[in-house]
Design an enzyme around this catalytic site. Structure first.
Site, PDB file in Angstrom:
ATOM      1  N   GLY A  12      41.168  43.788  55.031  1.00 33.69           N
ATOM      2  CA  GLY A  12      40.290  42.615  54.987  1.00 33.69           C
ATOM      3  C   GLY A  12      39.978  42.107  53.594  1.00 33.69           C
ATOM      4  O   GLY A  12      38.998  41.382  53.407  1.00 33.69           O
ATOM      5  N   ASN A  14      41.571  39.889  51.894  1.00 29.39           N
ATOM      6  CA  ASN A  14      41.667  38.421  51.909  1.00 29.39           C
ATOM      7  C   ASN A  14      40.469  37.805  52.614  1.00 29.39           C
ATOM      8  O   ASN A  14      39.927  36.797  52.160  1.00 29.39           O
ATOM      9  CB  ASN A  14      42.962  37.965  52.587  1.00 29.39           C
ATOM     10  CG  ASN A  14      44.135  37.996  51.637  1.00 29.39           C
ATOM     11  OD1 ASN A  14      44.272  37.134  50.775  1.00 29.39           O
ATOM     12  ND2 ASN A  14      44.979  39.012  51.763  1.00 29.39           N
ATOM     13  N   ASN A 102      48.012  30.972  59.016  1.00 29.64           N
ATOM     14  CA  ASN A 102      48.309  32.370  58.721  1.00 29.64           C
ATOM     15  C   ASN A 102      48.825  32.474  57.294  1.00 29.64           C
ATOM     16  O   ASN A 102      49.422  31.524  56.775  1.00 29.64           O
ATOM     17  CB  ASN A 102      49.396  32.866  59.680  1.00 29.64           C
ATOM     18  CG  ASN A 102      49.813  34.300  59.405  1.00 29.64           C
ATOM     19  OD1 ASN A 102      48.974  35.190  59.227  1.00 29.64           O
ATOM     20  ND2 ASN A 102      51.118  34.545  59.357  1.00 29.64           N
ATOM     21  N   HIS A 104      51.468  34.812  55.097  1.00 35.30           N
ATOM     22  CA  HIS A 104      52.518  35.831  55.185  1.00 35.30           C
ATOM     23  C   HIS A 104      52.875  36.253  53.755  1.00 35.30           C
ATOM     24  O   HIS A 104      53.072  35.395  52.892  1.00 35.30           O
ATOM     25  CB  HIS A 104      53.739  35.267  55.902  1.00 35.30           C
ATOM     26  CG  HIS A 104      54.772  36.314  56.161  1.00 35.30           C
ATOM     27  ND1 HIS A 104      54.641  37.245  57.171  1.00 35.30           N
ATOM     28  CD2 HIS A 104      55.923  36.609  55.512  1.00 35.30           C
ATOM     29  CE1 HIS A 104      55.683  38.067  57.132  1.00 35.30           C
ATOM     30  NE2 HIS A 104      56.472  37.696  56.138  1.00 35.30           N
ATOM     31  N   GLU A 174      47.759  35.794  46.688  1.00 38.42           N
ATOM     32  CA  GLU A 174      46.931  35.502  47.873  1.00 38.42           C
ATOM     33  C   GLU A 174      45.500  35.182  47.465  1.00 38.42           C
ATOM     34  O   GLU A 174      44.907  34.205  47.938  1.00 38.42           O
ATOM     35  CB  GLU A 174      46.942  36.698  48.831  1.00 38.42           C
ATOM     36  CG  GLU A 174      48.301  36.929  49.453  1.00 38.42           C
ATOM     37  CD  GLU A 174      48.340  38.104  50.429  1.00 38.42           C
ATOM     38  OE1 GLU A 174      49.169  38.053  51.332  1.00 38.42           O
ATOM     39  OE2 GLU A 174      47.547  39.053  50.272  1.00 38.42           O
TER      40      GLU A 174
END
Ligand code: GAR
Length: 189
Positions: A12, A14, A102, A104, A174
């Site tokens: 978690g 992100n 999403n 990836h 990210e």
């Protein structure tokens, strides 16, 4: 106010980064984190962040309307997958058209699909001898990792990089880009 639910199966980091990014922004609320793993570390982070986090089993996702019901109860407008392992079921896809994204941890269409999650992806990148990797942020449809791509960012993969090295570089991308891309999508920036 746009209300976001985050779906996460693992650590978690992100999810936490996204929550922190939108803290103090009155136009966005993140009232709900949903997981399919009750032991996932994302629940600890949610507690610290004062956000409700709930777990639904794979079966709940696939054969009931419990998850969608919970989203509706929380007036959720937009869904972010941040390290989420399961396929998003049809009933949720139908209820949230073009409202689910999403991230990836590779440059799709390479290294995507079923089972390509977290470190498996970075191992595949190193094994393939790729010279670069990165992140892909995309809309979610009924197939793993196949919805329209919104954003990609790249990082180099050096000759001696281990999969852990690649993971570190990708995580950094990210943390930098995912919240900003969400912000842009939400407000058509
Ligand atoms: C992230 O690297 C994300 O890109 C990846 O899982 C990790 C979760 O880390 N997602 C996938 O592999 C989806 N196929 P986090 O739980 O610390 O955010």
């Amino acid at each position: 106010m746009i209300r976001i639910a985050i779906l996460a199966s693992g650590s978690g980091s992100n999810a936490e980064n996204i929550v922190n990014y939108f803290k103090g922004n009155d136009a966005v609320a993140i009232p709900l984190i949903i997981s399919n793993k009750k032991d996932a570390y994302v629940h600890e982070r949610a507690k610290k962040l004062n956000i409700e986090s709930v777990t639904f089993s794979k079966n709940d996702f696939e054969t009931t309307s419990l998850v969608l019901d919970r989203m509706k109860e929380n007036d959720i407008d937009f869904i972010v997958l941040a390290g989420f392992l399961l396929k998003v079921p049809e009933n949720i896809l139908r209820a949230y058209p073009d409202k689910i994204i999403n991230i990836h941890p590779a440059l799709l269409p390479k290294h995507g699909g079923k089972g390509m999650y977290g470190d498996n992806v970075h191992k595949a990148v190193v094994e393939a001898g790729d010279k670069e990797s990165g992140i892909t942020i995309h809309y979610v449809n009924e197939n793993y990792d196949e919805g329209a791509i919104v954003f990609q960012a790249k990082c180099p993969v050096d000759k001696d990089d281990t999969y852990e090295d690649v993971a570190k570089k990708v995580h950094a991308l990210e943390y930098t880009h995912f919240p900003i891309v969400i912000d842009k999508i939400l407000f058509n920036k």
